[in-house]
Motif scaffolding. Structure first.
Motif, PDB file in Angstrom:
ATOM      1  N   GLY A   1     -38.902 -29.886   4.194  1.00 30.45           N
ATOM      2  CA  GLY A   1     -40.275 -29.707   4.640  1.00 30.45           C
ATOM      3  C   GLY A   1     -40.257 -29.281   6.079  1.00 30.45           C
ATOM      4  O   GLY A   1     -39.185 -29.005   6.612  1.00 30.45           O
ATOM      5  N   PRO A   2     -41.395 -29.239   6.735  1.00 31.17           N
ATOM      6  CA  PRO A   2     -42.739 -29.578   6.273  1.00 31.17           C
ATOM      7  C   PRO A   2     -43.381 -28.462   5.446  1.00 31.17           C
ATOM      8  O   PRO A   2     -42.779 -27.411   5.244  1.00 31.17           O
ATOM      9  CB  PRO A   2     -43.504 -29.757   7.580  1.00 31.17           C
ATOM     10  N   GLY A   3     -44.615 -28.732   5.000  1.00 28.59           N
ATOM     11  CA  GLY A   3     -45.365 -27.745   4.230  1.00 28.59           C
ATOM     12  C   GLY A   3     -44.713 -27.532   2.878  1.00 28.59           C
ATOM     13  O   GLY A   3     -44.135 -28.444   2.286  1.00 28.59           O
ATOM     14  N   LEU A   4     -44.832 -26.301   2.397  1.00 28.16           N
ATOM     15  CA  LEU A   4     -44.186 -26.002   1.123  1.00 28.16           C
ATOM     16  C   LEU A   4     -42.683 -26.065   1.298  1.00 28.16           C
ATOM     17  O   LEU A   4     -41.953 -26.453   0.391  1.00 28.16           O
ATOM     18  CB  LEU A   4     -44.650 -24.624   0.613  1.00 28.16           C
ATOM     19  N   GLY A   5     -42.225 -25.712   2.493  1.00 26.76           N
ATOM     20  CA  GLY A   5     -40.821 -25.911   2.857  1.00 26.76           C
ATOM     21  C   GLY A   5     -39.871 -25.176   1.944  1.00 26.76           C
ATOM     22  O   GLY A   5     -39.960 -23.973   1.776  1.00 26.76           O
ATOM     23  N   GLY A   6     -38.923 -25.915   1.386  1.00 27.52           N
ATOM     24  CA  GLY A   6     -37.973 -25.326   0.457  1.00 27.52           C
ATOM     25  C   GLY A   6     -37.758 -26.278  -0.689  1.00 27.52           C
ATOM     26  O   GLY A   6     -38.438 -27.297  -0.790  1.00 27.52           O
ATOM     27  N   ILE A   7     -36.794 -25.972  -1.542  1.00 30.78           N
ATOM     28  CA  ILE A   7     -36.592 -26.846  -2.694  1.00 30.78           C
ATOM     29  C   ILE A   7     -35.212 -27.471  -2.683  1.00 30.78           C
ATOM     30  O   ILE A   7     -34.818 -28.138  -3.623  1.00 30.78           O
ATOM     31  CB  ILE A   7     -36.807 -26.081  -4.010  1.00 30.78           C
ATOM     32  N   GLN A   8     -34.472 -27.261  -1.617  1.00 28.31           N
ATOM     33  CA  GLN A   8     -33.122 -27.812  -1.548  1.00 28.31           C
ATOM     34  C   GLN A   8     -33.146 -29.238  -0.982  1.00 28.31           C
ATOM     35  O   GLN A   8     -34.120 -29.636  -0.359  1.00 28.31           O
ATOM     36  CB  GLN A   8     -32.237 -26.888  -0.701  1.00 28.31           C
ATOM     37  N   PRO A   9     -32.059 -29.980  -1.179  1.00 30.18           N
ATOM     38  CA  PRO A   9     -32.020 -31.407  -0.839  1.00 30.18           C
ATOM     39  C   PRO A   9     -32.312 -31.710   0.627  1.00 30.18           C
ATOM     40  O   PRO A   9     -31.788 -31.036   1.515  1.00 30.18           O
ATOM     41  CB  PRO A   9     -30.571 -31.811  -1.151  1.00 30.18           C
ATOM     42  N   ALA A  10     -33.098 -32.716   0.870  1.00 29.22           N
ATOM     43  CA  ALA A  10     -33.368 -33.168   2.234  1.00 29.22           C
ATOM     44  C   ALA A  10     -33.640 -34.663   2.210  1.00 29.22           C
ATOM     45  O   ALA A  10     -33.784 -35.262   1.143  1.00 29.22           O
ATOM     46  CB  ALA A  10     -34.554 -32.404   2.827  1.00 29.22           C
ATOM     47  N   GLN A  11     -33.666 -35.254   3.386  1.00 25.45           N
ATOM     48  CA  GLN A  11     -33.999 -36.677   3.510  1.00 25.45           C
ATOM     49  C   GLN A  11     -35.070 -36.843   4.580  1.00 25.45           C
ATOM     50  O   GLN A  11     -35.116 -37.854   5.264  1.00 25.45           O
ATOM     51  CB  GLN A  11     -32.731 -37.474   3.881  1.00 25.45           C
ATOM     52  N   SER A  12     -35.919 -35.845   4.653  1.00 30.84           N
ATOM     53  CA  SER A  12     -36.857 -35.843   5.779  1.00 30.84           C
ATOM     54  C   SER A  12     -38.155 -36.582   5.486  1.00 30.84           C
ATOM     55  O   SER A  12     -39.107 -36.486   6.245  1.00 30.84           O
ATOM     56  CB  SER A  12     -37.136 -34.409   6.251  1.00 30.84           C
ATOM     57  N   ASP A  13     -38.161 -37.351   4.395  1.00 30.30           N
ATOM     58  CA  ASP A  13     -39.312 -38.223   4.170  1.00 30.30           C
ATOM     59  C   ASP A  13     -38.946 -39.687   4.440  1.00 30.30           C
ATOM     60  O   ASP A  13     -39.607 -40.604   3.960  1.00 30.30           O
ATOM     61  CB  ASP A  13     -39.835 -38.086   2.724  1.00 30.30           C
ATOM     62  N   TYR A  14     -37.869 -39.885   5.210  1.00 27.10           N
ATOM     63  CA  TYR A  14     -37.420 -41.251   5.516  1.00 27.10           C
ATOM     64  C   TYR A  14     -38.511 -42.052   6.204  1.00 27.10           C
ATOM     65  O   TYR A  14     -38.816 -43.179   5.813  1.00 27.10           O
ATOM     66  CB  TYR A  14     -36.170 -41.180   6.399  1.00 27.10           C
ATOM     67  N   TRP A  15     -39.090 -41.457   7.230  1.00 22.67           N
ATOM     68  CA  TRP A  15     -40.137 -42.184   7.960  1.00 22.67           C
ATOM     69  C   TRP A  15     -41.327 -42.494   7.062  1.00 22.67           C
ATOM     70  O   TRP A  15     -41.889 -43.587   7.084  1.00 22.67           O
ATOM     71  CB  TRP A  15     -40.610 -41.361   9.160  1.00 22.67           C
ATOM     72  N   GLN A  16     -41.723 -41.493   6.305  1.00 16.59           N
ATOM     73  CA  GLN A  16     -42.867 -41.694   5.421  1.00 16.59           C
ATOM     74  C   GLN A  16     -42.587 -42.852   4.467  1.00 16.59           C
ATOM     75  O   GLN A  16     -43.410 -43.750   4.295  1.00 16.59           O
ATOM     76  CB  GLN A  16     -43.140 -40.401   4.645  1.00 16.59           C
ATOM     77  N   ALA A  17     -41.408 -42.835   3.866  1.00 10.67           N
ATOM     78  CA  ALA A  17     -41.079 -43.852   2.863  1.00 10.67           C
ATOM     79  C   ALA A  17     -40.972 -45.238   3.484  1.00 10.67           C
ATOM     80  O   ALA A  17     -41.427 -46.224   2.910  1.00 10.67           O
ATOM     81  CB  ALA A  17     -39.780 -43.492   2.165  1.00 10.67           C
ATOM     82  N   THR A  18     -40.359 -45.317   4.668  1.00  8.21           N
ATOM     83  CA  THR A  18     -40.055 -46.642   5.203  1.00  8.21           C
ATOM     84  C   THR A  18     -41.141 -47.194   6.114  1.00  8.21           C
ATOM     85  O   THR A  18     -41.217 -48.404   6.302  1.00  8.21           O
ATOM     86  CB  THR A  18     -38.722 -46.626   5.988  1.00  8.21           C
ATOM     87  N   LYS A  19     -41.949 -46.300   6.708  1.00  8.48           N
ATOM     88  CA  LYS A  19     -42.930 -46.799   7.680  1.00  8.48           C
ATOM     89  C   LYS A  19     -44.378 -46.583   7.261  1.00  8.48           C
ATOM     90  O   LYS A  19     -45.236 -47.383   7.606  1.00  8.48           O
ATOM     91  CB  LYS A  19     -42.754 -46.085   9.039  1.00  8.48           C
ATOM     92  N   ALA A  20     -44.668 -45.483   6.610  1.00 10.96           N
ATOM     93  CA  ALA A  20     -46.086 -45.124   6.509  1.00 10.96           C
ATOM     94  C   ALA A  20     -46.413 -44.416   5.206  1.00 10.96           C
ATOM     95  O   ALA A  20     -46.935 -43.329   5.193  1.00 10.96           O
ATOM     96  CB  ALA A  20     -46.472 -44.253   7.701  1.00 10.96           C
ATOM     97  N   MET A  21     -46.115 -45.091   4.103  1.00  5.54           N
ATOM     98  CA  MET A  21     -46.399 -44.487   2.810  1.00  5.54           C
ATOM     99  C   MET A  21     -47.875 -44.677   2.489  1.00  5.54           C
ATOM    100  O   MET A  21     -48.251 -45.208   1.442  1.00  5.54           O
ATOM    101  CB  MET A  21     -45.471 -45.137   1.780  1.00  5.54           C
ATOM    102  N   GLY A  22     -48.723 -44.219   3.392  1.00  6.43           N
ATOM    103  CA  GLY A  22     -50.168 -44.406   3.253  1.00  6.43           C
ATOM    104  C   GLY A  22     -50.722 -45.116   4.465  1.00  6.43           C
ATOM    105  O   GLY A  22     -49.981 -45.576   5.333  1.00  6.43           O
ATOM    106  N   HIS A  23     -52.073 -45.215   4.505  1.00  8.97           N
ATOM    107  CA  HIS A  23     -52.744 -45.838   5.634  1.00  8.97           C
ATOM    108  C   HIS A  23     -52.708 -47.356   5.514  1.00  8.97           C
ATOM    109  O   HIS A  23     -52.584 -47.896   4.421  1.00  8.97           O
ATOM    110  CB  HIS A  23     -54.203 -45.370   5.672  1.00  8.97           C
TER     111      HIS A  23
END
Ligand SMILES: Cc1ncc(C[n+]2csc(CCOP(=O)(O)OP(=O)(O)O)c2C)c(N)n1
Ligand SMILES: Cc1ncc(C[n+]2csc(CCOP(=O)(O)OP(=O)(O)O)c2C)c(N)n1
Ligand code: SF4
Ligand code: SF4
Ligand code: SF4
Ligand code: SF4
Ligand code: SF4
Ligand code: SF4
Ligand SMILES: [Mg+2]
Ligand SMILES: [Mg+2]
Lengths: 350, 70, 249, 176, 249, 350, 70, 176
Positions: A108-130
């Motif tokens: 990511g961000p955006g549509l980004g690409g489709i290859q492997p990444a781990q760039s949702d670490y923060w989202q998953a661990t800190k802020a998976m919603g409000h």
């Protein structure tokens, strides 16, 4: 049963079914669409349901409905689709509902690409919603763990009444490895007295709700939930250590990156460098203490991830900022190579 | 004479022009492979072409240019 | 002497399309570009590409282009048009994009009477992601997420978008066309041109639904795929004008 | 010991199938194996490639960047990956489709007319299996007999009709 | 001796409703509860409350209840019904909830032929948040976000939900009713009961659109508000059955 | 002009208009609906547009369209609505588009409550969507700052081509204070050669896009963007210090909480306690260095927020874990009182 | 006699029952305030009641119970 | 000096208006002021209250929890907030609507028959302004004349008809 060669996406789907999940709701997105496709084939054979929702938002809210009805339910998606689920996940957390959410991350961000990444670490661990909330977040690093941690995630979700997330990536989803699914079993019927499944005239009505107009009431529920989080921290933290006992340098990595780091560590050891690998398996709760202990002996830490360095702060906090923390990462869908990590271990900055 | 020209390297050998040419004068070359690895369309009897542009109309890749003798 | 009766339109960028062989997305791209050429509006047109096989449409049109999130092209288009009311704005969207995740955006761009044109590619499948069921997949159609054929009791019924949007007061023009024959392609061209013209005249929201082929995910040759449009798709999605506020005036 | 294989060709040439056979045979021998395809829109119609790693140790990266062995079924793949092969490594190139010779001197290259042999023997579509025969023979990675049996065993009952063709193709490859 | 001809239904919890004086949400609540009583299904019904003035509906029905995210009640309901196909599942939603943010969910619950009932409260306004324009607000209607009156050129046209959903094959029953007179209230009761009955018979998706009042945000007395339903709302939202698959059988 | 008494929600709306914003897209949600209502009244008078979208998702994507067209555009919402914007914000960041997003936070998770909270701190500062991305995040702590920081946010967004967020809360949105709007001005026309506004035959076509199928290309754009983030860090960090020079105890707080803490600090000073207040104004980039310097002299830090402690880690990182960091917070919509903070300063743990 | 009973503290004084009673025998009490601060509805001439339940039908707060003499 | 005021009553009694007049007058004097209403669904129809802080210093919390001055227009508010008033503080209670006496001895309580006076003087709906008159007179927070002028100035031209009523109401209040 012997091991079978399976894609990570298929293994996680099969494991979910064996864990007693009969309700899958999803929406296609690369690189995890095989999960829905596998479910579409298999679920009807086991009396289960695979429903392609009209969107990720609808899918997560169907999961909310199914979880509230008391069944084991799951959804899966990849990064942009997970962003769309944020509100729904916050509701599920606020309603104390158990379920499994799988993020097969891509760049990511955006549509980004489709290859492997781990760039949702923060989202998953800190802020998976409000709002103040956490998910139990597990990071598999092999196809076998895609299966076994899916099973574990369902159990934890039910045990603590909270959503659990499997944080994988495109490589884990797409690769095949031998898997042993024998140990993957559904629990004895889990008792869910809170489920909104019709009161049958036998109990008072149940309500699934996250609205509290009086702030003191809302605060009370949050504090109660955070007390449960503390229990999770006390009981469920998982991690793996590899050659850390005498390590002077500790590489910290999870998921697909951890296994690449393992190769790099082995290469460095072959060159006589005292290096070890610390692999958090639960990303939330994070194994702060176990990692912190390593700072007693190790003099340098290297965080390695497929993002711009999202785990660095967690490592610093874990070791109480006692040692330097370097970073070796790639992002946007580029996989790290053992050589790049070796290079970082040997002192070159990436 | 009417003239139909193919931008050969853009052709994907889908055969739609072949199917829609009313004169049946387009075929996919069986021997040539273009840069993309496709067997491109080619005209067999150019003199029979009526410049109707049906081939071009149905070509998804805008491979074909049609010129009419006037 | 000779006269060019058919050539690449200027508004279609001179680059290879990434579509599969025989995929009729390419035909529709060309028709849109021809329309832009004929109306002379390339310099004042902004196109919105969806997420779907046509995601790369931003590379294929010579006007300014925006790549929108899956399903949200109508909202992005609205943002553009409300900022630049004198420009021409169109979206190009697949059936997953427009009729599944983007349902709300599609209904409301019509309800709001946005003076925007949608080119809607109905190929009854999710092409890009490898052949999953679309909201417009036919009953009985085998897709990777309806491996036993679409069953209305499990996966529900196909949605007829033109019929649905025609119920909205804001829709000025809604026509369903196809690209399975030369005649139909020419009719599609006419419909697309009319839709853009209505936008130029400020008539409101226009949508052209194009029944299009996806040979690869349908598991058919390009020629068979066009045949299937005729035998299976069109009977369920009758071609025709579903709304035209200029019709009886 | 870790052995890295990269197989590449056009979509539809059976690249993934061949790769899976190798991985599967490795698994049957109790080795650690990984199989990782290139994925996404670019693999449709265009080129397709697949990484296979076979190892006695736990496998780190499933992505093969420097193969011990490269198997290619088209020219673009040959051009793209030739230089990535490890010194001392090996290339198997379908010489019916790739009319290029390698310029490298530090590797072994087998020019295998697999597609030609396939069409000559009424085995169109089995160039990949022919190549497997040759690959096993030359690398000795697995016992050839066992590999063939394993391959046959993997054919689902619904496709039993294909058993003979696979067997012939494999045998032809072993003999090339 | 005397007979009780009217009393609180059992399925309506014995707590005060939080609605404003004269708000007809309360009438519809009672009608739903009466239906649940009459069909004897309280013990096997699961209701889904929306976000809107009726968010607290979870407190008002004696069956199990779920509070869904804004607009997502149909998705939540689908999750419940697909898990418990023998139970009765209904949602209760406002016009902002159902016809704005939840448009996709509403269209697709119908397309999927979910065997679920929606009670849809069309009061042409966002009540809960203080009187903003709804997708169903009338042209010219003054709301806090259309302070100069709803202008179709800026805010678009009101959406007729029953008409739109009736175009979908999956809709089994769609009727528009109102609660402005005793006769209409009784007709509303009949429609709600029929919708639940169709669900019990497994007929598929049913929706009852109730034209309802919001005296406070309309700036009218409760009696004037019912008058406005008659004079302004119903002419734009004609009452009647828009779909009934059992009608001619 | 003299000061006027205005609600925070109105002040921010008026400031946006004065900053040259003529395109507002929103969807009602308490406690910020007055913004849309104010815009609906005012915009037509200045030739601008206030459009009520059918959802928050649609609103953020309309902003994306308008921003791409080259105009100053904004949206506002509150916590659940902001969660719904995550995907769209990630696209906007990935497309390098400037715009203003306002979150008037309320208690969560789920539907939660409607009273003031700061529990979207993590979401705003770490993970406002999938992928590696940041927003410029400004935290006003008065109605005056609601106006002045809105203006600043537009300028920064344009300058760095990235979305900016104003992270406020229900109290700031609902309260009235005297405001001076004289300084709030639109810049000279900002040049946006990248805008997709029709090429007019005068330039090559522009493309707004976040898709990069080749991971190396995607990584390059991310790295370029992170380089821009470094410039923002170098130039734009804002914070306020109050009585910190000789402070032994430093309270760290932002937004509405900061002013409550200020009262508490004054109360404690009156009792002779050497305490100061550090108020980050930019939450991203975070004023790590300035805060870190205070650890040279102060011996204890107290983080005070309306959440379960989301800023604690940032403070620890800032001071390199050199001093103990305590926490004094409330959540769910409960406002802190100066007395509670005073108590924490005086040593009592909350 | 027919009987109409009001759950007084639930009444919000909206006046709908007043408007819909065909016998015009309901009024809002001008002096009484109930616990919620509303002037509740009350029946003025109970003997005229025909137990038609129109008042109850239109009452949004289910304040009214109607009993018919039989 | 910081002065905390809490005004409470039913929705529709003009609580927010009265509060805004006080804040606005404070602003005109160059003071720092804040005005914070209770908001949300519960304020609709039900009770409504508003915090006003007037201070020479920067204002911390805009939320008044321990008011120096409480002004109440209904019984529930009286009951809810009576005990929160600071020792030494003051309550203004609309005694036409609140038939309760305070039990506290450490505060001053003014029982002001504002609503009664309003209806007696054909000023229904102006009890809040009557109360303002009394409030200014007793607290001396502002110069009474200036406050009234300020209040009148704040009336928008479209509502000029209300000027007289406001003036009468204020004057009545000052005299109570
Ligand atoms: C939020 C989000 N969800 C899902 C996807 C994955 N996705 C990409 S294309 C596509 C469907 C495309 O189908 P359609 O719109 O019918 O277009 P076609 O490819 O058939 O032309 C999906 C689901 C995505 N990119 N983003
Ligand atoms: C995601 C989200 N967006 C917005 C809101 C705020 N909100 C609450 S109720 C409502 C509108 C309610 O209107 P309607 O659905 O018509 O119901 P009514 O109150 O009129 O009965 C809105 C926008 C929310 N809670 N969540
Ligand atoms: S122009 Fe007409 S006749 Fe000529 S080749 Fe094309 S289709 Fe055939
Ligand atoms: S239609 Fe076009 S792409 Fe297809 S074969 Fe003919 S020239 Fe080639
Ligand atoms: S997958 Fe289908 S729609 Fe997509 S390019 Fe290929 S043929 Fe066309
Ligand atoms: S705001 Fe309107 S819809 Fe909501 S309770 Fe009040 S009258 Fe009813
Ligand atoms: S039952 Fe009928 S007559 Fe009796 S009070 Fe009610 S409405 Fe009037
Ligand atoms: S209708 Fe009901 S709430 Fe309204 S006044 Fe009559 S009894 Fe009271
Ligand atoms: Mg499609
Ligand atoms: Mg409404």
């Amino acid at each position: 049963m012997a091991k079978v060669l399976m894609k990570g996406n298929e293994a996680v789907a099969e494991a979910a079914i064996r864990s007693g999940c009969r309700h899958y709701f999803g929406y296609p997105i690369t690189p995890q669409t095989e999960i829905a496709e596998y479910m579409a084939k298999r679920m009807p054979k086991v009396g289960g349901l695979c429903l392609q929702a009209e969107s990720e938002i609808s899918a997560i809210n169907m999961v909310m409905g199914a979880a509230s009805a008391g069944v084991r339910a799951m959804t899966s998606s990849s990064s942009p689709g997970i962003s769309l689920k944020c509100e729904g996940i916050s509701y599920i957390a606020g309603c104390d509902l158990p379920c499994l959410i799988l993020n097969v991350q891509r760049g990511g961000p955006g549509l980004g690409g489709i290859q492997p990444a781990q760039s949702d670490y923060w989202q998953a661990t800190k802020a998976m919603g409000h709002g103040d909330l956490h998910l139990i977040v597990l990071a598999p690093s092999s196809v076998q763990e895609m299966a076994s941690l899916a099973n574990k995630a369902f159990d934890l979700a039910d045990k603590y009444r909270m959503p659990a997330m499997l944080l994988a990536d495109g490589a884990l989803g797409q690769m095949m490895e031998p898997v042993d699914l024998d140990g993957i079993k559904a629990p004895e019927a889990v008792c869910k007295p809170w489920a909104t499944c019709g009161h049958d005239g036998k109990r008072k009505k149940n309500i699934t709700n996250s609205l509290y107009i009086n702030p003191d009431d809302l605060e009370k529920t949050v504090i109660e939930r955070f007390a449960r989080y503390e229990t999770v921290k006390a009981n469920e933290i998982m991690y793996e250590e590899y050659l850390t006992e005498d390590a002077d340098i500790v590489v910290v990595a999870y998921g697909i990156t951890a296994r690449i780091c393992r190769s790099a560590v082995a290469m460095a050891r072959a060159q006589g460098v005292k290096v070890g690998l610390f692999r958090p398996i639960t990303l939330w709760p994070y194994p702060y203490e176990a990692l912190g202990r390593l700072a007693d002996t190790a003099s340098r830490f290297i965080v390695s991830e497929l993002n711009m360095g999202q785990m660095i702060d967690d490592v610093k906090i874990a070791i109480n900022c006692r040692r330097p923390v370097d970073f070796c990462g790639r992002t946007g869908g580029v996989l790290l190579t053992p050589e790049e990590i070796l290079n970082a271990i040997l002192g070159g900055k990436k | 004479m009417n003239r139909v020209t193919f931008n050969v390297d853009r052709c994907k050998g889908c055969g739609l022009c072949v199917a829609f040419c009313p004169k049946k004068i387009i075929t996919l070359s069986s021997d040539i492979l273009n840069a993309k690895g496709y067997h491109p369309a080619q005209i067999t009897e150019p003199e029979k072409c009526i410049a109707c542009a049906m081939c071009a109309t149905m070509c998804p890749d805008t491979v074909i240019k049609v010129e009419k003798e006037i | 002497m000779s006269k060019v009766v058919f050539d690449r339109p200027h508004a279609l960028s001179d680059v290879p399309l990434h579509y599969c062989p025989g995929c009729t997305h390419g035909i529709v791209h060309r028709l849109v570009a021809q329309t832009i050429d004929e109306l002379g509006i390339e310099d004042k047109t902004i196109g919105i590409a969806p997420v779907g096989c046509s995601v790369f449409a931003y590379n294929y049109f010579e006007c300014d282009m925006i790549q929108a999130a899956h399903g949200r092209a109508p909202a992005v288009a609205t943002g553009v048009k409300r900022s630049l009311p004198d420009k021409v704005v169109f979206t190009y969207q697949g059936d997953g994009d427009l009729a599944a995740i983007g349902t709300a955006e599609s209904v409301h761009i019509a309800a709001r009477v946005e003076n925007i044109t949608i080119i809607f590619i109905n190929n009854a499948i999710y092409g890009m992601t490898g052949g999953q069921m679309a909201p417009t997949s036919l009953l009985g159609q085998v897709t990777t997420t309806s491996p036993y054929g679409r069953d209305p009791k499990i996966q529900g019924n196909p949605i007829r978008v033109c019929e649905m949007l025609a119920t909205l007061d804001g829709t000025a023009y809604a026509e369903r066309v196809a690209v399975d024959t030369v005649q139909h392609v020419n009719a599609t061209k006419k419909a697309i041109k009319k839709a853009f013209q209505m936008q130029l005249e400020g008539k409101g929201f226009s949508i052209v639904e194009v029944i299009s082929s996806c040979p690869v995910q349908w598991g058919k040759t390009p020629v068979e795929a066009l045949e299937w449009i005729r035998t299976d798709m069109i009977p369920h999605y009758p071609l025709g004008v579903y709304k035209d506020i200029t019709a009886n005036s | 010991m870790t052995y890295n294989i990269l197989i590449a060709g056009f979509g539809g040439q059976g690249v993934l199938f061949a790769a899976k056979q190798i991985a599967s045979a490795g698994m049957a021998l109790g080795k650690n194996v990984t199989w990782l395809p290139s994925y996404g829109p670019e693999s449709r119609g265009g080129t397709s490639n697949c990484s296979v790693v076979i190892s006695d140790e736990e496998i780190g990266s499933p992505l093969v960047i420097k193969p011990d062995c490269l198997i290619v079924f088209n020219l673009p793949s040959f051009e793209k990956f030739e230089q990535s092969v490890k010194p001392g490594g090996v290339i198997f190139s379908d010489s019916s489709l790739v009319d290029r010779k390698s310029t490298r001197e530090d590797i072994t290259v087998h020019y295998v007319p697999a597609s030609g042999a396939a069409s000559d023997n009424n085995l169109t579509g089995f160039a990949n299996v022919i190549m497997l025969g040759k690959f096993i023979k030359e690398t000795g990675l697995f016992d050839s007999e066992k590999f063939l049996n394993h391959l046959i065993d993997n054919i689902p009952p619904s496709r039993a009709a294909l058993i003979d063709k696979n067997r012939s193709a494999y045998t032809i490859g072993s003999g090339l």
